[in-house]
Scaffold this motif. Structure first.
Motif, PDB file in Angstrom:
ATOM      1  N   VAL A   9      36.693  49.380  43.669  1.00 34.76           N
ATOM      2  CA  VAL A   9      37.204  49.209  42.307  1.00 34.76           C
ATOM      3  C   VAL A   9      36.397  48.123  41.626  1.00 34.76           C
ATOM      4  O   VAL A   9      36.105  47.089  42.218  1.00 34.76           O
ATOM      5  CB  VAL A   9      38.710  48.868  42.262  1.00 34.76           C
ATOM      6  CG1 VAL A   9      39.549  50.030  42.759  1.00 34.76           C
ATOM      7  CG2 VAL A   9      39.035  47.621  43.029  1.00 34.76           C
ATOM      8  N   GLU A  10      36.009  48.391  40.386  1.00 38.41           N
ATOM      9  CA  GLU A  10      35.242  47.399  39.639  1.00 38.41           C
ATOM     10  C   GLU A  10      36.187  46.579  38.776  1.00 38.41           C
ATOM     11  O   GLU A  10      37.090  47.113  38.146  1.00 38.41           O
ATOM     12  CB  GLU A  10      34.188  48.079  38.762  1.00 38.41           C
ATOM     13  CG  GLU A  10      33.278  47.088  38.086  1.00 38.41           C
ATOM     14  CD  GLU A  10      32.046  47.721  37.459  1.00 38.41           C
ATOM     15  OE1 GLU A  10      31.255  46.959  36.894  1.00 38.41           O
ATOM     16  OE2 GLU A  10      31.880  48.948  37.542  1.00 38.41           O
ATOM     17  N   GLY A  11      35.971  45.268  38.779  1.00 36.85           N
ATOM     18  CA  GLY A  11      36.797  44.366  37.986  1.00 36.85           C
ATOM     19  C   GLY A  11      37.303  43.219  38.837  1.00 36.85           C
ATOM     20  O   GLY A  11      36.773  42.935  39.909  1.00 36.85           O
ATOM     21  N   PHE A  12      38.324  42.567  38.335  1.00 37.36           N
ATOM     22  CA  PHE A  12      38.877  41.387  38.992  1.00 37.36           C
ATOM     23  C   PHE A  12      40.305  41.667  39.442  1.00 37.36           C
ATOM     24  O   PHE A  12      41.137  42.098  38.637  1.00 37.36           O
ATOM     25  CB  PHE A  12      38.867  40.201  38.026  1.00 37.36           C
ATOM     26  CG  PHE A  12      37.479  39.777  37.625  1.00 37.36           C
ATOM     27  CD1 PHE A  12      36.841  38.755  38.292  1.00 37.36           C
ATOM     28  CD2 PHE A  12      36.820  40.412  36.583  1.00 37.36           C
ATOM     29  CE1 PHE A  12      35.554  38.359  37.924  1.00 37.36           C
ATOM     30  CE2 PHE A  12      35.542  40.031  36.207  1.00 37.36           C
ATOM     31  CZ  PHE A  12      34.910  39.001  36.884  1.00 37.36           C
ATOM     32  N   LEU A  13      40.574  41.415  40.701  1.00 38.47           N
ATOM     33  CA  LEU A  13      41.909  41.606  41.257  1.00 38.47           C
ATOM     34  C   LEU A  13      42.782  40.385  40.993  1.00 38.47           C
ATOM     35  O   LEU A  13      42.293  39.248  40.980  1.00 38.47           O
ATOM     36  CB  LEU A  13      41.828  41.855  42.768  1.00 38.47           C
ATOM     37  CG  LEU A  13      41.075  43.116  43.202  1.00 38.47           C
ATOM     38  CD1 LEU A  13      40.802  43.077  44.700  1.00 38.47           C
ATOM     39  CD2 LEU A  13      41.856  44.361  42.835  1.00 38.47           C
ATOM     40  N   ASP A  14      44.062  40.617  40.819  1.00 34.69           N
ATOM     41  CA  ASP A  14      45.051  39.556  40.684  1.00 34.69           C
ATOM     42  C   ASP A  14      45.471  39.141  42.093  1.00 34.69           C
ATOM     43  O   ASP A  14      45.933  39.981  42.871  1.00 34.69           O
ATOM     44  CB  ASP A  14      46.242  40.087  39.887  1.00 34.69           C
ATOM     45  CG  ASP A  14      47.325  39.056  39.708  1.00 34.69           C
ATOM     46  OD1 ASP A  14      48.230  39.008  40.564  1.00 34.69           O
ATOM     47  OD2 ASP A  14      47.257  38.296  38.725  1.00 34.69           O
ATOM     48  N   VAL A  15      45.299  37.868  42.430  1.00 32.81           N
ATOM     49  CA  VAL A  15      45.584  37.394  43.788  1.00 32.81           C
ATOM     50  C   VAL A  15      47.015  37.688  44.221  1.00 32.81           C
ATOM     51  O   VAL A  15      47.228  38.300  45.273  1.00 32.81           O
ATOM     52  CB  VAL A  15      45.253  35.885  43.945  1.00 32.81           C
ATOM     53  CG1 VAL A  15      45.655  35.383  45.324  1.00 32.81           C
ATOM     54  CG2 VAL A  15      43.782  35.628  43.699  1.00 32.81           C
ATOM     55  N   PRO A  16      48.039  37.276  43.444  1.00 32.06           N
ATOM     56  CA  PRO A  16      49.414  37.549  43.901  1.00 32.06           C
ATOM     57  C   PRO A  16      49.711  39.048  44.062  1.00 32.06           C
ATOM     58  O   PRO A  16      50.347  39.453  45.037  1.00 32.06           O
ATOM     59  CB  PRO A  16      50.292  36.933  42.812  1.00 32.06           C
ATOM     60  CG  PRO A  16      49.434  35.889  42.175  1.00 32.06           C
ATOM     61  CD  PRO A  16      48.035  36.437  42.244  1.00 32.06           C
ATOM     62  N   PHE A  42      38.240  38.222  42.812  1.00 34.59           N
ATOM     63  CA  PHE A  42      39.532  37.813  42.254  1.00 34.59           C
ATOM     64  C   PHE A  42      39.370  37.125  40.908  1.00 34.59           C
ATOM     65  O   PHE A  42      38.434  36.345  40.705  1.00 34.59           O
ATOM     66  CB  PHE A  42      40.258  36.859  43.204  1.00 34.59           C
ATOM     67  CG  PHE A  42      40.848  37.525  44.408  1.00 34.59           C
ATOM     68  CD1 PHE A  42      41.816  38.504  44.283  1.00 34.59           C
ATOM     69  CD2 PHE A  42      40.433  37.168  45.680  1.00 34.59           C
ATOM     70  CE1 PHE A  42      42.364  39.119  45.391  1.00 34.59           C
ATOM     71  CE2 PHE A  42      40.979  37.772  46.796  1.00 34.59           C
ATOM     72  CZ  PHE A  42      41.950  38.746  46.646  1.00 34.59           C
ATOM     73  N   ALA A  43      40.296  37.389  40.013  1.00 35.02           N
ATOM     74  CA  ALA A  43      40.327  36.731  38.708  1.00 35.02           C
ATOM     75  C   ALA A  43      40.564  35.237  38.903  1.00 35.02           C
ATOM     76  O   ALA A  43      41.315  34.824  39.792  1.00 35.02           O
ATOM     77  CB  ALA A  43      41.434  37.336  37.845  1.00 35.02           C
ATOM     78  N   VAL A  99      43.177  43.056  36.975  1.00 36.91           N
ATOM     79  CA  VAL A  99      43.593  42.324  35.777  1.00 36.91           C
ATOM     80  C   VAL A  99      42.864  42.949  34.582  1.00 36.91           C
ATOM     81  O   VAL A  99      41.631  42.838  34.500  1.00 36.91           O
ATOM     82  CB  VAL A  99      43.244  40.827  35.889  1.00 36.91           C
ATOM     83  CG1 VAL A  99      43.620  40.093  34.620  1.00 36.91           C
ATOM     84  CG2 VAL A  99      43.918  40.206  37.105  1.00 36.91           C
ATOM     85  N   PRO A 100      43.580  43.613  33.684  1.00 38.07           N
ATOM     86  CA  PRO A 100      42.926  44.271  32.545  1.00 38.07           C
ATOM     87  C   PRO A 100      42.181  43.258  31.669  1.00 38.07           C
ATOM     88  O   PRO A 100      42.700  42.199  31.340  1.00 38.07           O
ATOM     89  CB  PRO A 100      44.081  44.898  31.762  1.00 38.07           C
ATOM     90  CG  PRO A 100      45.237  44.934  32.703  1.00 38.07           C
ATOM     91  CD  PRO A 100      45.022  43.801  33.672  1.00 38.07           C
ATOM     92  N   GLY A 101      40.935  43.579  31.353  1.00 37.20           N
ATOM     93  CA  GLY A 101      40.155  42.752  30.441  1.00 37.20           C
ATOM     94  C   GLY A 101      39.640  41.442  30.995  1.00 37.20           C
ATOM     95  O   GLY A 101      39.034  40.667  30.279  1.00 37.20           O
ATOM     96  N   ALA A 102      39.859  41.170  32.284  1.00 35.94           N
ATOM     97  CA  ALA A 102      39.395  39.895  32.858  1.00 35.94           C
ATOM     98  C   ALA A 102      37.880  39.886  32.928  1.00 35.94           C
ATOM     99  O   ALA A 102      37.250  40.887  33.242  1.00 35.94           O
ATOM    100  CB  ALA A 102      39.989  39.698  34.251  1.00 35.94           C
ATOM    101  N   THR A 103      37.299  38.732  32.621  1.00 34.74           N
ATOM    102  CA  THR A 103      35.844  38.571  32.708  1.00 34.74           C
ATOM    103  C   THR A 103      35.470  37.497  33.705  1.00 34.74           C
ATOM    104  O   THR A 103      34.309  37.217  33.905  1.00 34.74           O
ATOM    105  CB  THR A 103      35.260  38.212  31.330  1.00 34.74           C
ATOM    106  OG1 THR A 103      35.869  37.003  30.865  1.00 34.74           O
ATOM    107  CG2 THR A 103      35.487  39.344  30.335  1.00 34.74           C
TER     108      THR A 103
END
Length: 104
Positions: A9-16, A42-43, A99-103
């Motif tokens: 998966v491309e993007g940033f995962l939410d740790v919790p 991770f975000a 996390v939607p839209g995380a950079t």
């Protein structure tokens, strides 16, 4: 039958959210889940890559020796080995941790 399931998966995962997903997966499927491992983005963690590996319900998790390089796509890659693996379910659960839209 034993099989493997690789998910990217491309993007940033939410740790919790990711921790909850893994905890619930291990609580409900530990007997069927033989091994798991991955490289994670991770975000909120800057350029730090994270790695994990697990055997049944035992998981080791921590920072990788290398960081994400400038311009490198943030693609988390996870592999599960076990019985009765449901790729669609696992993919949907992991995607729900993004996390939607995380950079960063």
């Amino acid at each position: 039958m034993v099989s493997s399931c690789g998910i990217s998966v491309e993007g940033f995962l939410d740790v919790p959210k990711f921790n909850i997903f893994m905890a619930e997966l291990l609580q409900t499927r530990a007997a069927d889940l033989y091994r798991s491992k991955g490289v994670l983005s991770f975000a909120g963690q800057g350029d730090q890559k994270f790695v994990f590996q697990g055997v049944h319900e035992q998981i080791d998790f921590g920072p990788a020796q290398t960081q994400w390089q400038k311009g490198e796509r943030r693609v988390s890659k996870i592999v599960f080995i076990g019985r009765n693996l449901d790729r669609k379910f696992l993919t949907e659960k992991i995607e729900s941790c993004l996390v939607p839209g995380a950079t960063e």
